[in-house]
Design a protein around this motif. Structure first.
Motif, short mmCIF file in Angstrom:
data_model
loop_
_atom_site.label_atom_id
_atom_site.label_comp_id
_atom_site.label_asym_id
_atom_site.label_seq_id
_atom_site.Cartn_x
_atom_site.Cartn_y
_atom_site.Cartn_z
N ALA A 1 0.85 -1.19 0.00
CA ALA A 1 0.00 0.00 0.00
C ALA A 1 0.88 1.24 0.00
O ALA A 1 2.06 1.17 0.37
CB ALA A 1 -0.91 0.01 1.23
N GLY A 2 0.30 2.37 -0.40
CA GLY A 2 1.00 3.64 -0.39
C GLY A 2 1.36 4.08 -1.79
O GLY A 2 1.64 3.25 -2.66
N ASP A 3 1.35 5.39 -2.01
CA ASP A 3 1.70 5.95 -3.31
C ASP A 3 3.03 6.68 -3.27
O ASP A 3 3.83 6.56 -4.19
CB ASP A 3 0.60 6.89 -3.80
CG ASP A 3 -0.68 6.14 -4.15
OD1 ASP A 3 -0.59 5.06 -4.75
OD2 ASP A 3 -1.76 6.64 -3.80
N ASP A 4 3.26 7.46 -2.24
CA ASP A 4 4.51 8.19 -2.10
C ASP A 4 5.49 7.36 -1.29
O ASP A 4 5.10 6.55 -0.45
CB ASP A 4 4.27 9.54 -1.41
CG ASP A 4 3.38 10.46 -2.24
OD1 ASP A 4 3.47 10.39 -3.49
OD2 ASP A 4 2.59 11.21 -1.64
N TYR A 5 6.78 7.60 -1.51
CA TYR A 5 7.82 6.83 -0.83
C TYR A 5 7.61 6.80 0.69
O TYR A 5 7.72 5.75 1.31
CB TYR A 5 9.20 7.41 -1.16
CG TYR A 5 10.33 6.60 -0.57
CD1 TYR A 5 10.79 5.45 -1.20
CD2 TYR A 5 10.92 7.00 0.63
CE1 TYR A 5 11.81 4.70 -0.65
CE2 TYR A 5 11.94 6.25 1.19
CZ TYR A 5 12.39 5.10 0.55
OH TYR A 5 13.39 4.36 1.10
N ALA A 6 7.27 7.93 1.27
CA ALA A 6 7.12 8.03 2.72
C ALA A 6 5.89 7.29 3.24
O ALA A 6 5.75 7.12 4.45
CB ALA A 6 7.07 9.49 3.15
N GLU A 7 5.02 6.83 2.33
CA GLU A 7 3.80 6.11 2.73
C GLU A 7 3.88 4.61 2.45
O GLU A 7 2.95 3.87 2.79
CB GLU A 7 2.60 6.66 1.95
CG GLU A 7 2.31 8.11 2.16
CD GLU A 7 1.24 8.61 1.20
OE1 GLU A 7 0.92 7.91 0.20
OE2 GLU A 7 0.73 9.71 1.42
N LEU A 8 4.93 4.15 1.78
CA LEU A 8 4.99 2.75 1.34
C LEU A 8 4.97 1.80 2.52
O LEU A 8 5.71 1.96 3.49
CB LEU A 8 6.22 2.51 0.49
CG LEU A 8 6.28 3.26 -0.84
CD1 LEU A 8 7.58 2.93 -1.56
CD2 LEU A 8 5.08 2.95 -1.70
N ARG A 9 4.11 0.80 2.41
CA ARG A 9 4.02 -0.28 3.40
C ARG A 9 3.84 -1.57 2.63
O ARG A 9 3.24 -1.59 1.56
CB ARG A 9 2.80 -0.11 4.29
CG ARG A 9 2.83 1.10 5.16
CD ARG A 9 1.58 1.23 6.00
NE ARG A 9 0.41 1.47 5.15
CZ ARG A 9 -0.82 1.07 5.42
NH1 ARG A 9 -1.07 0.38 6.50
NH2 ARG A 9 -1.82 1.35 4.61
N GLY A 10 4.33 -2.64 3.19
CA GLY A 10 4.11 -3.91 2.52
C GLY A 10 4.54 -5.10 3.36
O GLY A 10 5.29 -4.97 4.32
N VAL A 11 4.02 -6.23 2.95
CA VAL A 11 4.38 -7.52 3.53
C VAL A 11 4.63 -8.47 2.37
O VAL A 11 3.81 -8.58 1.46
CB VAL A 11 3.27 -8.07 4.45
CG1 VAL A 11 3.59 -9.48 4.92
CG2 VAL A 11 3.04 -7.14 5.64
N LEU A 12 5.78 -9.12 2.40
CA LEU A 12 6.13 -10.14 1.41
C LEU A 12 6.25 -11.45 2.15
O LEU A 12 7.07 -11.60 3.05
CB LEU A 12 7.46 -9.78 0.74
CG LEU A 12 8.04 -10.81 -0.23
CD1 LEU A 12 7.06 -11.13 -1.36
CD2 LEU A 12 9.37 -10.31 -0.78
N LEU A 13 5.35 -12.39 1.80
CA LEU A 13 5.35 -13.71 2.41
C LEU A 13 5.91 -14.72 1.43
O LEU A 13 5.47 -14.77 0.28
CB LEU A 13 3.92 -14.14 2.77
CG LEU A 13 3.13 -13.28 3.74
CD1 LEU A 13 1.71 -13.81 3.85
CD2 LEU A 13 3.78 -13.27 5.09
#
Length: 150
Positions: A75-87
């Motif tokens: 999720a997130g559009d701008d670099y400072a907002e990026l979030r994620g989970v890689l399983l």
């Protein structure tokens, strides 16, 4: 503390992120070794990623040969907002009809949260005749939340 460790989500945040998201990028392995990447709606089965797909789909054939998968939820559009989970994990096929239908309901509920259960179950029963379901047993989790950099 290094930046990588600082942006790693705590386990509770990973759980909340998975619960609050709807779609993932699913990677399986084609016969020639290249990745096969698709967007999928998913559900959670006792905290594990669960999805269903058509029995004749490329991902189903790939998983029959090699059950290893990567699942990216971001999720997130701008670099400072990026979030994620890689399983990373292994997708275990679910064959029991009732469990396939239950996973179908989990997925359908995320796809269409405002549709009444009776209509959803009709859809799941109808489309479920040609589907198989999978539950992903995690082997590794990588996470990031750039909002933690602020």
């Amino acid at each position: 503390m290094n930046q990588r460790a600082h942006i790693t989500m705590p386990d509770d945040d990973v759980t909340a992120f998975l619960e609050g998201s709807r779609k993932l990028q699913l990677a399986t392995i084609n016969p020639d070794g290249t990745p096969h990447l698709v967007t999928m709606f998913y559900g959670l089965d006792e905290g594990r990623i669960a999805f269903w797909t058509y029995a004749k789909a490329q991902k189903t054939r790939n998983l029959g040969r090699d059950p290893r998968v990567s699942c990216l939820i971001e999720a997130g559009d701008d670099y400072a907002e990026l979030r994620g989970v890689l399983l990373y994990g292994k997708a275990e096929q679910v064959t029991e009809h009732d469990r396939v239908m239950a996973i179908g309901m989990l997925v359908a509920r995320r796809m269409t949260p405002d549709v009444p259960d009776d209509l959803l179950s009709q859809y799941v029963e109808q489309t479920g005749r040609k589907r198989v379901a999978y539950v992903v047993e995690r082997t590794k989790v990588v996470s990031w939340d750039h909002r933690r950099l602020a």
